[in-house]
Design a protein around this motif. Structure first.
Motif, PDB file in Angstrom:
ATOM      1  N   LYS A   1       2.166   6.985  -6.530  1.00 48.23           N
ATOM      2  CA  LYS A   1       1.131   7.951  -6.910  1.00 48.23           C
ATOM      3  C   LYS A   1       1.584   9.386  -6.567  1.00 48.23           C
ATOM      4  O   LYS A   1       1.450  10.310  -7.359  1.00 48.23           O
ATOM      5  CB  LYS A   1      -0.150   7.596  -6.148  1.00 48.23           C
ATOM      6  N   ARG A   2       2.142   9.471  -5.335  1.00 52.22           N
ATOM      7  CA  ARG A   2       2.572  10.809  -4.866  1.00 52.22           C
ATOM      8  C   ARG A   2       3.639  11.382  -5.787  1.00 52.22           C
ATOM      9  O   ARG A   2       3.544  12.527  -6.204  1.00 52.22           O
ATOM     10  CB  ARG A   2       3.109  10.682  -3.426  1.00 52.22           C
TER      11      ARG A   2
ATOM     12  N   PHE B   1       2.442   1.795  -3.413  1.00 49.51           N
ATOM     13  CA  PHE B   1       1.538   2.403  -4.401  1.00 49.51           C
ATOM     14  C   PHE B   1       1.294   3.878  -4.103  1.00 49.51           C
ATOM     15  O   PHE B   1       1.216   4.702  -5.000  1.00 49.51           O
ATOM     16  CB  PHE B   1       0.214   1.636  -4.457  1.00 49.51           C
ATOM     17  N   LYS B   2       1.149   4.171  -2.786  1.00 56.37           N
ATOM     18  CA  LYS B   2       0.943   5.573  -2.387  1.00 56.37           C
ATOM     19  C   LYS B   2       2.125   6.419  -2.805  1.00 56.37           C
ATOM     20  O   LYS B   2       1.982   7.524  -3.339  1.00 56.37           O
ATOM     21  CB  LYS B   2       0.755   5.657  -0.862  1.00 56.37           C
ATOM     22  N   GLU B   3       3.342   5.904  -2.582  1.00 50.93           N
ATOM     23  CA  GLU B   3       4.573   6.609  -2.908  1.00 50.93           C
ATOM     24  C   GLU B   3       4.674   6.844  -4.420  1.00 50.93           C
ATOM     25  O   GLU B   3       5.022   7.936  -4.856  1.00 50.93           O
ATOM     26  CB  GLU B   3       5.781   5.790  -2.409  1.00 50.93           C
TER      27      GLU B   3
ATOM     28  N   GLU C   1       2.289  12.283  -9.245  1.00 48.87           N
ATOM     29  CA  GLU C   1       1.498  13.523  -9.188  1.00 48.87           C
ATOM     30  C   GLU C   1       2.400  14.748  -9.030  1.00 48.87           C
ATOM     31  O   GLU C   1       2.066  15.844  -9.459  1.00 48.87           O
ATOM     32  CB  GLU C   1       0.495  13.452  -8.035  1.00 48.87           C
TER      33      GLU C   1
ATOM     34  N   ASP D   1       0.841  -1.206   0.000  1.00 44.47           N
ATOM     35  CA  ASP D   1       0.000   0.000   0.000  1.00 44.47           C
ATOM     36  C   ASP D   1       0.874   1.252   0.000  1.00 44.47           C
ATOM     37  O   ASP D   1       0.636   2.202  -0.759  1.00 44.47           O
ATOM     38  CB  ASP D   1      -0.912   0.015   1.240  1.00 44.47           C
ATOM     39  N   GLU D   2       1.888   1.214   0.879  1.00 46.77           N
ATOM     40  CA  GLU D   2       2.815   2.352   0.976  1.00 46.77           C
ATOM     41  C   GLU D   2       3.525   2.573  -0.354  1.00 46.77           C
ATOM     42  O   GLU D   2       3.712   3.701  -0.795  1.00 46.77           O
ATOM     43  CB  GLU D   2       3.850   2.090   2.072  1.00 46.77           C
TER      44      GLU D   2
END
Lengths: 464, 278
Positions: free
Chosen positions: A198-199, A194-196, A202, A191-192
Motif C-alpha cells: 500500500k505504502r 500488505f502495508k508495504e 501510494e 500484514d506487513e
C-alpha cells in the motif's frame, strides 16, 4: 349297534386321554417356564427400567475381522469365542436393566463399573486346565481410529505400542503449538506485506513490486494410527472345544454368578472372496454377494461399485452369539465374514471367454446436489479437485450398459503382478429379459396342450 | 411257494399301477392341477421380474425356488386329494371287494396306489422341469444346481403327502367322508397354526392363567403337528435348501422316508382291520 357304541366310547376315551396327556405336559412345561421366568426376573414394561446389580463379563473378542466389544448378562449362560486368537475378558459388577423396545438387557456402565478381582479358572471335563491373571492389553488401529484394521497387543507389547502412540501424540501437539506460533508470525508478516504494498503504491511506484510474499505454514499431521488406553483383562486363547470358566476370589471362594460355559469354535471354510456392492443410485444401501453360488441379477443400465474382501465362513449361531450373546441364529446356517480388503487386483468383466473390461480400483466421493432437493452424485476423487476432502469410498466401478446383450456374464479378480485369475472371486451377472415376462403365462398353458393331445388321441382310439 | 406268492403280488401291483396311471393320465385333473400351479408361478415370476428395474440389482442363488415351492404346494393338494379318495372310492364302488377275491392283498393294493401316485408325481416333475427350463430360457433367471436339489427333495415330500392321503383314505369308507376328513384335518392344522400365531403376537404378561394354559397347549400341539402334517415336511424341506447345508437336507429326506414308511404300514394295517366293504 353295541359294537358301534363301543367303538365310539373307545375313540372318546382315547381322545380324552390325549387331551389329559397334553394338559399334563403343558402344565409341567408351564411350571418350568414360570420357574425360569422367576429366575430371570424379567421386568414388565414400564417407563423407568428396573436396574439390578449383576456380575457380567465384558470383552473385546476377535470377530473374524478385528476385535469388537460387548457384554454377557446373567440371562445368557454361554460365551462364544473364536479359537486360537487372543480375547480379552473381564468380570465386572454393573447395573443391568431390560429394555423392552429392543427386548434386550442393557448395562449402565456409567452408574456402576466395578472390576471383580480374582483368578479366572478355565475348566474342561470338570478339571481346571488354566488359571489366568489379568494382563495389560491394547487395540492398535494401524489405519487410524476409523480404519477397518485392528491388531491386538498384550503384556509388554501393549505398553510399548501405547507409549509409541503417546509419543506420536505428544510430538503432534508440540508441532501443533509450533504451527500456531508460525501462523501468528505468518499473519504478522502478511500484514506487513500488505502495508508495504500500500505504502509503495501510494508513493507512486508502478509495475511489479519486488517484495517477497510470506509463505503460509502447513498444519502438522496427527498420528495416522491409534492405540487404545491399556486395560487389564484375562487373555483367553484356546483351541476348539467346550469349556467352563469361573472366577476364584482372593479368599479362595468361587465368585457367585461367575460360572459360564465357554464355547470355542473356528471357521468352516477359509480364503473365500466376497464382494460388497455399492449400487450407483443408493450408495448407502450396500449389497453383499458373498456366497460363490450367488448370482447378480440386473436389468437395463446399472452403475455398480465392487469392493472385494477376503472372507471366512462361520456358523451363523455361534458367530451371532459372539457379536452379541443376546442375538439369535440358526445352528444349521453358515455365514461369510469379511476379513480384510483385497488389494493389488483388477476386476475383470467377461462375456464367456472374452474379456470385456479390466477395471482398476479408484477413490470416489459422494457429493450432495446443491439446493433443497434430495440427491447426490458419485464422482471420481482427485486431490486437485477436492483438496480439503477425503474420498467417501474406494472401489471398482463397473458400468452395465443397456446395450449389453441380455445373457450371463462373469466377473473375476485378476492379480496385478501376474494377471492370474482368483477362482474364488468368480460371480455371475445375469441380465434378465424383462420383455419376455408376459410369455410366462403362455408357458403355463403347456400342460393343458399336452392334456388336449392325450384326450384327442384317446378319443380317436375309442372311435376306432 | 413263498416266492410264487411274492411274484403274484408283484404282478397284481404292476397291473394296478398301470390301470390307475392310465386312468389318471386320461383324465383332465392332473393337467388342470399343473396348469394352475404353473399359472401361479408365472404370476409370481412376472412380478419378480418387474421388480428388477434399471439401476437396481437383485442377488440370489435360487430365484426359481420360491415359485417351485408354490407349485409343489398346489400339486401336493391335488395329490393328497387324489390319494385320499383312491381307496374309499374303490371301497364305495365295491371294486375293492372284487379285487380282494383275486390275488390282490392289502399291501400290494396299497403299495400299488402309492407307486401310482409317485409315478404320477414324477411325470408332473418332468413337466415342471420343462416349465422351469422354459422360464430360464425366456427370462435368463438361473436354472441352478439348487433348483435341481429342490426338485430331488420334492420327490420325498410328495411321498409324505401321498402316504398321508392314503392313510386318510384307509380310515374312511366313502369318498365323501374322505374329503370331509381331509378338509377337516387340513383346516384344523391351519386353524391351530393361525391361533398359535395370534397368541404369539401378545406378550405372556397380557394373558390370564387359563389363557396361558391354552397358549402352552397350542404350542405343544403345534409341535406335534409339525411332525404329523405332510405340509410341514414340505416347508422344512424348502427351508433346508435355503440354508444350503447338507445335514438338514439329508435329515429331511430321512424324516420323509420314515414318515412314509410309518403311514403306509399303518394304512395297510387299517385296511386289513377294516375290511373291504364300505
Amino acid at each position: 349297534m353295541i359294537k358301534k357304541r363301543r367303538k365310539i366310547v373307545n375313540l372318546l376315551s382315547i381322545f380324552v386321554l390325549l387331551i389329559l396327556l397334553i394338559f399334563l405336559v403343558t402344565q409341567w412345561g408351564l411350571a418350568q417356564e414360570e420357574k425360569k421366568e422367576e429366575e430371570k426376573k424379567q421386568p414388565t414394561i414400564s417407563l423407568a427400567p428396573v436396574l439390578r446389580e449383576e456380575l457380567v463379563y465384558r470383552w473385546n473378542v476377535f470377530d473374524g475381522k478385528g476385535w469388537s466389544g460387548g457384554f454377557i448378562p446373567q440371562s445368557e449362560d454361554t460365551i462364544y469365542i473364536i479359537a486360537n486368537k487372543d480375547n480379552a475378558i473381564s468380570a465386572r459388577k454393573t447395573l443391568v436393566y431390560f429394555w423392552p423396545i429392543t427386548a434386550r438387557y442393557m448395562a449402565g456402565w456409567k452408574t456402576l463399573n466395578e472390576q471383580v478381582k480374582g483368578t479366572l479358572e478355565i475348566l474342561q471335563d470338570g478339571k481346571v486346565i488354566k488359571k489366568l491373571k489379568k494382563e495389560d492389553n491394547v487395540l492398535y488401529y494401524p489405519e487410524g481410529f476409523w480404519g477397518e484394521k485392528t491388531v491386538f497387543y498384550k503384556g509388554e507389547d501393549a505398553n510399548k505400542q501405547y507409549q509409541k502412540y503417546r509419543k506420536a501424540l505428544d510430538k503432534y501437539y508440540e508441532d501443533l503449538k509450533k504451527y500456531y506460533e508460525a501462523r501468528q508470525e505468518y499473519r504478522k508478516k502478511l500484514d506487513e506485506f500488505f502495508k508495504e504494498v500500500k505504502r509503495r503504491r501510494e508513493a507512486g511506484e508502478k509495475g511489479p513490486l519486488d517484495i517477497e510474499i510470506p509463505k503460509e505454514p502447513e498444519p502438522p499431521k496427527g498420528p495416522d494410527f491409534y492405540v487404545t488406553e491399556p486395560k487389564k483383562d484375562y487373555i483367553v486363547n484356546l483351541p476348539v472345544g467346550k469349556y467352563q470358566i469361573r472366577i476364584r476370589a482372593e479368599d479362595g471362594t468361587i465368585v457367585e454368578g461367575s460360572e459360564k460355559n465357554l464355547f470355542v469354535f473356528t471357521s468352516r471354510r477359509k480364503g473365500g472372496v466376497g464382494y460388497e456392492i455399492i449400487p450407483g443410485n443408493r450408495w448407502t444401501k450396500r449389497e453383499e454377494c458373498n456366497d460363490p453360488a450367488n448370482i447378480i441379477y440386473a436389468a437395463g443400465r446399472n452403475v455398480l461399485y465392487f469392493r472385494p474382501y477376503n472372507q471366512d465362513e462361520y456358523n451363523e449361531l455361534y458367530h451371532n452369539k459372539l457379536m452379541d450373546p443376546q442375538n439369535e441364529g440358526r445352528e444349521e446356517n453358515w455365514k461369510w465374514v469379511h476379513t480384510d480388503p483385497i488389494t493389488d487386483v483388477f476386476l475383470l468383466f467377461y462375456d464367456e471367454d472374452k474379456l470385456l473390461e479390466k477395471v482398476d480400483k479408484k477413490p470416489y466421493i459422494v457429493q450432495q446436489i446443491p439446493g433443497p432437493e434430495l440427491g447426490y452424485n458419485i464422482l471420481e476423487y482427485t486431490k486437485e479437485e477436492f483438496p480439503y476432502k477425503k474420498p467417501t469410498f474406494e472401489g471398482y466401478q463397473l458400468i452395465l450398459s443397456e446395450k449389453l446383450a441380455p445373457h450371463g456374464y462373469q466377473i473375476f479378480l485378476g492379480k496385478k503382478e501376474n494377471n492370474a485369475l482368483i477362482p474364488e472371486s468368480r460371480r455371475e451377472i445375469r441380465l434378465v429379459r424383462k420383455k419376455n415376462a408376459n410369455f410366462l403365462y403362455y408357458l403355463s398353458l403347456f400342460p393343458l396342450v399336452v392334456g388336449g393331445i392325450v384326450f384327442t388321441v384317446r378319443l380317436r382310439k375309442v372311435k376306432k | 411257494m413263498k416266492e410264487k406268492g411274492i411274484s403274484i403280488s408283484f404282478y397284481s401291483m404292476r397291473v394296478l399301477i398301470k390301470r390307475e396311471l392310465i386312468s389318471s393320465l386320461y383324465g383332465w385333473g392332473v393337467y388342470a392341477a399343473m396348469f394352475i400351479a404353473f399359472l401361479v408361478s408365472s404370476f409370481i415370476l412376472r412380478n419378480f421380474l418387474r421388480g428388477i428395474r434399471e439401476e437396481n440389482i437383485f442377488i440370489s442363488s435360487y430365484p426359481l425356488n420360491f415359485p417351485l415351492f408354490v407349485s409343489v404346494v398346489i400339486i401336493s393338494f391335488y395329490l393328497v386329494v387324489v390319494s385320499a379318495i383312491s381307496i374309499s372310492r374303490e371301497r364305495e364302488q365295491g371294486t375293492l371287494e372284487v379285487l380282494f377275491y383275486g390275488p390282490v392283498s392289502s399291501s400290494s393294493f396299497l403299495l400299488g396306489k402309492y407307486f401310482t401316485d409317485m409315478i404320477l408325481y414324477m411325470i408332473i416333475l418332468g413337466f415342471s422341469a420343462i416349465y422351469f427350463l422354459g422360464v430360464s430360457l425366456l427370462t435368463n433367471l438361473g436354472f441352478t444346481y439348487l433348483l435341481v436339489k429342490a426338485f430331488l427333495l420334492s420327490i420325498f415330500l410328495a411321498s409324505c403327502v401321498i402316504s398321508f392321503g392314503l392313510f386318510i383314505s384307509s380310515l374312511t369308507g366313502r369318498v365323501r367322508s374322505s374329503i370331509i376328513w381331509l378338509v377337516g384335518i387340513l383346516l384344523a392344522f391351519l386353524g391351530l397354526w393361525f391361533l398359535q400365531n395370534m397368541f404369539l403376537t401378545f406378550p405372556p404378561e397380557a394373558f390370564t392363567s387359563w389363557l396361558l394354559y391354552i397358549r402352552k397347549t397350542l404350542f405343544v400341539t403345534q409341535h406335534i403337528i409339525n411332525w404329523v402334517s405332510p405340509f410341514s415336511y414340505l416347508s422344512r424341506g424348502m427351508e433346508s435348501i435355503r440354508i444350503g447345508s447338507v445335514k438338514p437336507f439329508v435329515l429331511n429326506i430321512v424324516y420323509s422316508i420314515i414318515y412314509t414308511v410309518v403311514l403306509l404300514f399303518l394304512s395297510i394295517y387299517i385296511l386289513k382291520a377294516k375290511g373291504v366293504r364300505a
